[in-house]
Design a protein around this motif. Structure first.
Motif, PDB file in Angstrom:
ATOM      1  N   VAL A 165       0.829  -1.206   0.000  1.00 13.19           N
ATOM      2  CA  VAL A 165       0.000   0.000   0.000  1.00 13.19           C
ATOM      3  C   VAL A 165       0.866   1.260   0.000  1.00 13.19           C
ATOM      4  O   VAL A 165       1.794   1.388   0.807  1.00 13.19           O
ATOM      5  CB  VAL A 165      -0.942   0.004   1.230  1.00 13.19           C
ATOM      6  N   ASN A 166       0.575   2.160  -0.922  1.00 13.20           N
ATOM      7  CA  ASN A 166       1.177   3.495  -0.978  1.00 13.20           C
ATOM      8  C   ASN A 166       2.698   3.473  -1.122  1.00 13.20           C
ATOM      9  O   ASN A 166       3.201   3.224  -2.214  1.00 13.20           O
ATOM     10  CB  ASN A 166       0.733   4.328   0.224  1.00 13.20           C
ATOM     11  N   HIS A 167       3.451   3.678  -0.046  1.00 12.68           N
ATOM     12  CA  HIS A 167       4.911   3.748  -0.151  1.00 12.68           C
ATOM     13  C   HIS A 167       5.574   2.388   0.016  1.00 12.68           C
ATOM     14  O   HIS A 167       6.806   2.294   0.003  1.00 12.68           O
ATOM     15  CB  HIS A 167       5.476   4.728   0.888  1.00 12.68           C
TER      16      HIS A 167
ATOM     17  N   MET B 104       9.145  -1.861 -10.579  1.00 14.79           N
ATOM     18  CA  MET B 104       8.677  -1.076  -9.438  1.00 14.79           C
ATOM     19  C   MET B 104       9.093   0.369  -9.690  1.00 14.79           C
ATOM     20  O   MET B 104      10.283   0.644  -9.860  1.00 14.79           O
ATOM     21  CB  MET B 104       9.289  -1.606  -8.145  1.00 14.79           C
ATOM     22  N   VAL B 105       8.133   1.269  -9.729  1.00 11.49           N
ATOM     23  CA  VAL B 105       8.369   2.656 -10.104  1.00 11.49           C
ATOM     24  C   VAL B 105       8.049   3.557  -8.919  1.00 11.49           C
ATOM     25  O   VAL B 105       6.947   3.490  -8.367  1.00 11.49           O
ATOM     26  CB  VAL B 105       7.511   3.042 -11.327  1.00 11.49           C
ATOM     27  N   ASN B 106       9.013   4.386  -8.538  1.00 11.77           N
ATOM     28  CA  ASN B 106       8.852   5.263  -7.383  1.00 11.77           C
ATOM     29  C   ASN B 106       8.620   6.710  -7.796  1.00 11.77           C
ATOM     30  O   ASN B 106       9.197   7.182  -8.775  1.00 11.77           O
ATOM     31  CB  ASN B 106      10.096   5.207  -6.495  1.00 11.77           C
TER      32      ASN B 106
ATOM     33  N   GLN C 270      15.897   4.353  -4.294  1.00 12.23           N
ATOM     34  CA  GLN C 270      16.393   3.556  -3.175  1.00 12.23           C
ATOM     35  C   GLN C 270      15.246   3.095  -2.264  1.00 12.23           C
ATOM     36  O   GLN C 270      14.230   3.781  -2.116  1.00 12.23           O
ATOM     37  CB  GLN C 270      17.407   4.345  -2.354  1.00 12.23           C
ATOM     38  N   THR C 271      15.437   1.933  -1.655  1.00  8.38           N
ATOM     39  CA  THR C 271      14.409   1.331  -0.801  1.00  8.38           C
ATOM     40  C   THR C 271      15.002   0.957   0.557  1.00  8.38           C
ATOM     41  O   THR C 271      16.218   1.025   0.770  1.00  8.38           O
ATOM     42  CB  THR C 271      13.832   0.064  -1.454  1.00  8.38           C
ATOM     43  N   ARG C 272      14.106   0.560   1.453  1.00  7.65           N
ATOM     44  CA  ARG C 272      14.527   0.115   2.784  1.00  7.65           C
ATOM     45  C   ARG C 272      13.731  -1.129   3.168  1.00  7.65           C
ATOM     46  O   ARG C 272      12.516  -1.181   2.965  1.00  7.65           O
ATOM     47  CB  ARG C 272      14.288   1.236   3.803  1.00  7.65           C
TER      48      ARG C 272
ATOM     49  N   THR D   8       9.791   2.611   0.167  1.00 12.23           N
ATOM     50  CA  THR D   8      10.652   3.617  -0.450  1.00 12.23           C
ATOM     51  C   THR D   8      11.454   4.322   0.635  1.00 12.23           C
ATOM     52  O   THR D   8      10.953   4.581   1.736  1.00 12.23           O
ATOM     53  CB  THR D   8       9.816   4.644  -1.231  1.00 12.23           C
ATOM     54  N   LYS D   9      12.690   4.647   0.330  1.00 14.11           N
ATOM     55  CA  LYS D   9      13.565   5.282   1.316  1.00 14.11           C
ATOM     56  C   LYS D   9      13.030   6.636   1.755  1.00 14.11           C
ATOM     57  O   LYS D   9      13.165   7.023   2.918  1.00 14.11           O
ATOM     58  CB  LYS D   9      14.972   5.431   0.738  1.00 14.11           C
ATOM     59  N   ASP D  10      12.409   7.353   0.816  1.00 16.91           N
ATOM     60  CA  ASP D  10      11.897   8.688   1.136  1.00 16.91           C
ATOM     61  C   ASP D  10      10.404   8.695   1.469  1.00 16.91           C
ATOM     62  O   ASP D  10       9.800   9.749   1.627  1.00 16.91           O
ATOM     63  CB  ASP D  10      12.174   9.658  -0.012  1.00 16.91           C
ATOM     64  N   HIS D  11       9.806   7.511   1.576  1.00 20.55           N
ATOM     65  CA  HIS D  11       8.379   7.340   1.908  1.00 20.55           C
ATOM     66  C   HIS D  11       7.437   7.959   0.884  1.00 20.55           C
ATOM     67  O   HIS D  11       6.261   8.196   1.186  1.00 20.55           O
ATOM     68  CB  HIS D  11       8.076   7.872   3.316  1.00 20.55           C
ATOM     69  N   LYS D  12       7.921   8.176  -0.324  1.00 21.54           N
ATOM     70  CA  LYS D  12       7.035   8.589  -1.398  1.00 21.54           C
ATOM     71  C   LYS D  12       6.406   7.363  -2.041  1.00 21.54           C
ATOM     72  O   LYS D  12       6.843   6.238  -1.825  1.00 21.54           O
ATOM     73  CB  LYS D  12       7.801   9.437  -2.419  1.00 21.54           C
ATOM     74  N   LEU D  13       5.389   7.580  -2.841  1.00 25.42           N
ATOM     75  CA  LEU D  13       4.597   6.484  -3.389  1.00 25.42           C
ATOM     76  C   LEU D  13       5.398   5.582  -4.325  1.00 25.42           C
ATOM     77  O   LEU D  13       6.369   6.014  -4.945  1.00 25.42           O
ATOM     78  CB  LEU D  13       3.402   7.034  -4.156  1.00 25.42           C
ATOM     79  N   SER D  14       4.930   4.336  -4.435  1.00 25.45           N
ATOM     80  CA  SER D  14       5.519   3.365  -5.364  1.00 25.45           C
ATOM     81  C   SER D  14       4.401   2.584  -6.031  1.00 25.45           C
ATOM     82  O   SER D  14       3.332   2.360  -5.445  1.00 25.45           O
ATOM     83  CB  SER D  14       6.451   2.408  -4.625  1.00 25.45           C
TER      84      SER D  14
END
Length: 274
Positions: free
Chosen positions: A86-88, A219-221, A226-228, A238-244
């Protein structure tokens, strides 16, 4: 310089194997259509998982490939039938009673079905209610990126052609492509060779041959690529908590192009040559 190489013979499927993969692929695609009416605000991702599990086992008489998969040192096996991201969440989101969908969310459901020993693997995005222009555009770009990667597939092309087409398109739309996770060979083995990167250089990597089966699943951010990995050792964010957003199909290389084994009835696949 072209640095392609030949696929091991074991990766080339027979006509009988491909037919079994068509069956598994069709079942996996059916799940993504079956679950649509149940995806709405107020529903938990665990409820969706339960519905999918019961359908695969009791209606399709098949096996949920993710359930019990992937145990490793320091990581428990996956305990659910589908991944709900979901979301990020980039991928491998774990269904939960406490994760309640709300208006504006975007959700990826990833499902893999085993039938007669062969895997069908696919995923897609769902929008809950009305979401932002950015979220809608991200989902559309992720789907188109997958299609553009698939469009490169034919005998004599290379794995690198897939990633190059995806990366070029995604970055032209001012988004980024995740690099830590990739598509994969598939058949009786869930994750096999080749690794299908969603970025890279054309004319590099394994040469595609008729009978090869693998997934393409970019997978498109919305932000950085970068991911975590979270503490459960499954959930990737997502590393920056933006959507994916992500889309995936299982496909086979044909004599003249590509056949999508997990195609859904609502898709326009007229651009692809089987």
């Amino acid at each position: 310089m072209n640095s392609t190489y030949q696929a091991p013979r074991r990766l080339i499927k027979t006509a009988d194997e491909i037919e079994k993969m068509r069956v598994a692929g069709k079942l996996a695609a059916e799940i993504l259509d079956m679950i649509k009416p149940h995806i709405k605000a107020g529903v938990s991702t665990l409820e969706l998982d339960t519905i999918c599990h019961d359908y695969i086992v009791n209606t399709q008489n098949a096996i949920p490939a993710c359930l019990g998969y992937g145990a490793a040192p320091g990581r428990n096996a996956f305990q659910h039938t589908i991944c709900t991201s979901v979301n990020h969440v980039v991928c491998h989101g774990i269904p939960s009673e406490s994760k309640i969908l709300k208006n504006g969310d975007i959700l990826n459901i990833d499902v893999t079905v085993i039938k007669d020993g062969y895997h069908g693997d696919t995923n897609m995005m769902y929008v809950i209610g009305e979401t932002s222009i950015l979220a809608n555009r991200l989902c559309n770009v992720a789907q188109e990126a997958m299609y553009r990667g698939i469009a490169t597939v034919k005998p004599g092309s290379s794995i690198g052609d897939i990633g190059h087409a995806i990366q070029k398109y995604v970055e032209s739309e001012r988004f980024s492509v995740v690099r830590e996770y990739c598509g994969h060979g598939i058949g009786t083995v869930f994750h096999d060779e080749p690794q299908v990167l969603h970025y890279g250089q054309a004319d590099t990597g394994m040469i595609l041959e008729e009978g090869m089966t693998f997934t393409i699943e970019p997978m498109v951010n919305a932000g950085v690529w970068q991911t975590r990995l979270m503490g459960d050792k499954w959930t990737v964010v997502t590393k920056d908590h933006k959507l994916s957003a992500q889309y995936e199909h299982t496909l086979v290389v044909t004599a003249t192009g590509v056949e999508i084994l997990t195609a859904r009835p609502d898709e326009d696949l007229s651009r692809f040559t089987a």
